[in-house]
Design an enzyme around this catalytic site. Structure first.
Site, PDB file in Angstrom:
ATOM      1  N   ASP A   1      -6.127   8.399  14.814  1.00  9.00           N
ATOM      2  CA  ASP A   1      -6.580   8.104  13.449  1.00  9.00           C
ATOM      3  C   ASP A   1      -7.165   6.694  13.397  1.00  9.00           C
ATOM      4  O   ASP A   1      -6.897   5.932  12.462  1.00  9.00           O
ATOM      5  CB  ASP A   1      -5.414   8.257  12.456  1.00  9.00           C
TER       6      ASP A   1
ATOM      7  N   LYS B   1      -9.677   3.915  12.553  1.00  8.61           N
ATOM      8  CA  LYS B   1     -10.701   3.688  11.529  1.00  8.61           C
ATOM      9  C   LYS B   1     -10.539   2.248  11.046  1.00  8.61           C
ATOM     10  O   LYS B   1      -9.495   1.609  11.290  1.00  8.61           O
ATOM     11  CB  LYS B   1     -10.541   4.668  10.367  1.00  8.61           C
TER      12      LYS B   1
ATOM     13  N   GLY C   1       0.834  -1.202   0.000  1.00  5.74           N
ATOM     14  CA  GLY C   1       0.000   0.000   0.000  1.00  5.74           C
ATOM     15  C   GLY C   1       0.857   1.236   0.000  1.00  5.74           C
ATOM     16  O   GLY C   1       2.078   1.189   0.224  1.00  5.74           O
TER      17      GLY C   1
ATOM     18  N   GLU D   1       6.119  -5.976  12.206  1.00  2.00           N
ATOM     19  CA  GLU D   1       5.575  -7.330  12.148  1.00  2.00           C
ATOM     20  C   GLU D   1       4.678  -7.447  10.906  1.00  2.00           C
ATOM     21  O   GLU D   1       3.831  -6.592  10.657  1.00  2.00           O
ATOM     22  CB  GLU D   1       4.782  -7.590  13.419  1.00  2.00           C
TER      23      GLU D   1
END
Length: 778
Positions: free
Chosen positions: A241, A243, A121, A197
């Site tokens: 943050d 979510k 990502g 990890e």
């Protein structure tokens, strides 16, 4: 070949090959994080426009690499590295025409001890790769910062600080079964990295969409996440943050909280926090009202609000407030009452949930922090009670009076505008917006404009227009503010361009100096090689002359009628003279070799020693009482590569070290150090011995003040060998070593018998005089 095709304009190659090479350069640069997706798309767009002339006729192909360098997205050295890697990977496939096969091979890249497998990502600061740790034999999630050579250093520093803060805060949270662990952080090949990890799973957002996932399973996951968040709170870290995208779930249903990039430190770790007081950060849908306003009072209860939003989505199948922009979402959150999840459900749930779980959600999402759960653990306990089928009594806050909420709407509206503009809200503005919109308010906004505080003035005008959209004075002030902001941005761009040009000029000067130094180094090495060749020629000539003279003496011996004793004496004298000349030639050759080493050392900036070269005769043993000697060599450790500052003294039983990137002594540096070993070498029998040193970097060996090995240069993992004849007994030994950078290692071996197999010199041959352990003077 690859460099020639992709680096020169107008090269005669098929278009398909050009396209494949562009694809390789672009993808490999993207995978290595040298360019961002936006930079690459901009370069590809410019390339597409340049391929067609205004009249529609095609134009010659322009390489993508040329555009990337022209725009400053890649440097020449970075492109050269990419092209070398591509050429090496495509070499086996170019003959068969399968260029695409090389692309798959180019996808994997080595970065230090990590092999990058695939990209997982991307975010605003960097990208995350699945990688393999080749030293510890394990998979990791490797987060790398983008390399942006075209940015000014002042633009990169805040990103690096935020990147480092994520590693520091994650490291301060002790191991927890539902928080992703951090392995290490640092710099590899000039790029900051965090090794974490590796979790084989999907985000909570994707996991909830899978068929067969029940309401009870989802709330169980959220309960475990809540306990993990409470663990972070207990150790002074607020996530800020939370979510579903920042929760990973494995195949066996175990959640992991990740991405502490916006986390805030409190308590003992408060010095780690980067975000200034009043800065608005987070994701609007999950952001608490106090976090949206950038208040200094934001504490751990902002995470409880975010957990409540996640619970709301689980129950209702949608977020509590939705919109196309951040302003729209946050304005709905402050202007509208929070609807019960059961009233906005997108589909009927089977089985239906009861009011108690709704009340848990509404309490967690209370507008005021004091009305929420006091701790995340309290929220987790109510969720556990509900999962167990027990009655849960939740006390909900009373609605605020209309006037009080109306006054807060104006202030939060200004905070939302500040969020979109990316500014810090000053403490004076809440008082400004708590009053009615009147002439005094506009006067204060005009004063902010004249004081050059343009962004704050823009917030003030926006608040006035929110109440009175037709206010001519406020609209005019807003337009003036926008015009001054544009002018200010243009000046900043000009200053940045000038700074970039100065930096480029400095880079060119440094490159010129580097090339001059390389040319001088090459000249010194060439002179040393010529001297060595001349010495070798002289040695061979001396050997030829000696053989000729011996042969002449033998012929004269057969012809003359001198006595046998006289002939033997004359032959012995001739042989002695020939051996003396051969020894002189050998010494000249050794001197030439030493001159070559000195030339290399001069190029590396270090001073060569003044050695005594060993002769052909065995070096005599020293007279010393063996009973006063102790095992091992005395090691003196220094910081600096030229024995600059004494650090520590110790006894080493043998010379066989592989420090790699670890310090050579406790609290010592991993690079930039030197060590000197002294003592005695016990020689078992009189004969010639061959010595070998395998090192990274420089090494010198002296026996009885005669130089045996000398390679005092910063070379990567090389072997140095030399020999001499030694008399049986004890000989003084001195071994010197320095480490410049990269790996650090040193092994000293010899050939102790007639098998000619080099072995590490064992401890039974190294000794030292305890008198040499007296404290070293400064």
């Amino acid at each position: 070949m690859v460099a020639a095709v992709s680096g020169r304009r107008g090269a005669t190659v098929p278009n398909t090959v050009n396209q494949h090479l562009d694809d390789l350069v672009g993808r490999l640069a993207l995978n290595r994080g040298l360019v961002s997706p936006e930079d690459l798309m901009e370069a590809l767009s410019e390339q597409a426009i340049a391929m067609v002339s205004p009249d529609g006729t095609p134009k010659p192909h322009r390489p993508l690499s040329e555009i990337l360098i022209e725009k400053g997205y890649l440097t020449e050295s970075q492109l050269a590295s990419l092209l070398q890697e591509i050429e090496a990977r495509l070499a086996p496939t170019m003959g068969g025409g399968e260029v695409g096969a090389g692309l798959a091979a180019a996808a994997q890249t080595r970065l230090g001890k990590y092999t990058l497998i695939r990209e997982l990502g991307r975010g605003g600061m960097g990208c995350v790769f699945e990688a393999y740790d080749t030293e510890l034999n394990r998979k990791v999630a490797l987060k790398l910062m983008y390399a942006k050579p075209h940015l000014d250093p002042s633009e990169i520093t805040p990103e690096e600080e935020r990147f480092l803060r994520e590693a520091q805060l994650t490291a301060h949270v002790p191991k927890h079964p539902n928080i992703v662990s951090l392995y290490e952080a640092g710099i590899l090949d000039g790029r900051r990295f965090i090794a974490m990890e590796y979790i084989e799973g999907v985000s909570m957002l994707d996991w909830r969409q899978q068929p067969g996932v029940t309401l009870r399973q989802t709330i169980t996951i959220l309960r475990d996440v809540t306990l993990a968040v409470h663990h972070a709170h207990q150790h002074g870290v607020i996530h800020r943050d939370l979510k579903p995208q920042n929760v990973l779930i494995t195949r066996d249903g175990r959640p992991y909280v990740t991405d502490f990039g916006l986390a805030k430190a409190v308590g003992a770790h408060k010095h780690i926090s980067l975000t200034a007081s009043g800065m608005t950060v987070g994701t609007p849908t999950y952001m608490s009202p106090e976090q949206a306003q950038g208040l200094k009072t934001v504490d751990h209860r902002t995470d409880i609000y975010s957990l409540g939003v996640m619970l709301y989505e689980i129950l209702a199948g949608r977020p509590p407030f939705a919109g196309e922009t951040a302003i729209e979402i946050l304005m709905k959150a402050v202007k509208h009452n929070l609807p019960r999840p059961s009233s906005v459900m997108e589909a009927v749930r089977e089985p239906a949930f009861d009011a108690s779980i709704e009340n848990i959600c509404l309490k967690a999402m209370a507008r005021l922090p004091k009305d929420r759960y006091a701790t995340a653990e309290d929220l987790a306990q109510d969720l556990t009670q509900w999962l167990a089928g027990k009655e849960v009594r939740v006390r909900l806050p009373k609605p605020s009076p209309f006037g009080e909420e109306k006054r807060s709407y104006r202030w939060i509206f200004a905070a939302v505008v500040a969020l979109v503009l990316g500014i810090v809200i000053p403490p004076a503005l809440p008082l400004l917006f708590s009053q009615r919109t009147d002439t005094g308010t506009l006067d204060q906004a005009d004063a902010l404009l004249e004081a050059g505080r343009y962004r704050e003035a823009l917030v003030a005008y926006a608040q006035v227009l929110a109440v009175d959209p037709k206010n001519v004075r406020a609209e005019a002030g807003r337009q003036r503010t926008l015009a001054r902001l544009d002018a200010q941005s243009e000046k900043e761009r000009e200053a940045a361009l000038a700074a970039k040009q100065e930096a480029e000029a400095a880079r060119r000067e440094a490159e010129t100096a580097r090339r001059a130094l390389e040319e001088r180094e090459a000249e010194l090495i060439r002179e040393a090689l010529e001297a060595k060749a001349a010495a070798e020629a002289a040695r061979r000539a001396a050997e030829t002359a000696a053989r000729a003279e011996i042969e002449a003496l033998r012929q004269a011996e057969a012809q003359e009628d001198a006595s046998e004793q006289t002939e033997r004496e004359r032959l012995a004298a001739a042989r002695a003279a020939a051996e003396a000349r051969a020894l002189a030639a050998e010494r000249k050759a050794q001197q030439a070799q030493e001159q070559l080493a000195q030339a290399r050392q001069a190029a590396a900036g270090s001073r060569p020693p003044s050695p005594i070269l060993p002769g052909r005769s065995p070096l005599p043993a020293v007279a010393i009482d063996p009973d006063r000697l102790k095992p091992g060599l005395i090691a003196e450790c220094f910081t600096g590569t030229d024995f600059d500052a004494f650090a520590v003294r110790r006894i080493d039983p043998l010379i066989n070290f592989r420090w790699l990137k670890q310090p050579a002594w406790p609290s010592g540096p991993p690079d930039g150090f030197s060590i000197r070993w002294t003592g005695f070498l016990r020689v078992p029998e009189t004969r010639r011995y061959q010595f070998e040193a395998f090192s990274d970097d420089g090494v010198r060996l002296f026996i009885d003040d005669a130089i045996i090995l000398s390679d005092w240069t910063a070379f990567y993992r090389h072997k140095t060998s030399g020999g001499c004849s030694l008399e049986a007994g004890f000989h003084r030994i001195r071994l010197e070593y320095f480490e410049h950078d990269h790996d650090a290692l040193l092994t000293l071996s010899w050939v102790p018998d007639n098998k000619w197999e080099a072995r590490v010199i064992e401890p039974e041959f190294f000794f030292h005089d305890p008198a040499g352990l007296e404290p070293k003077a400064d």
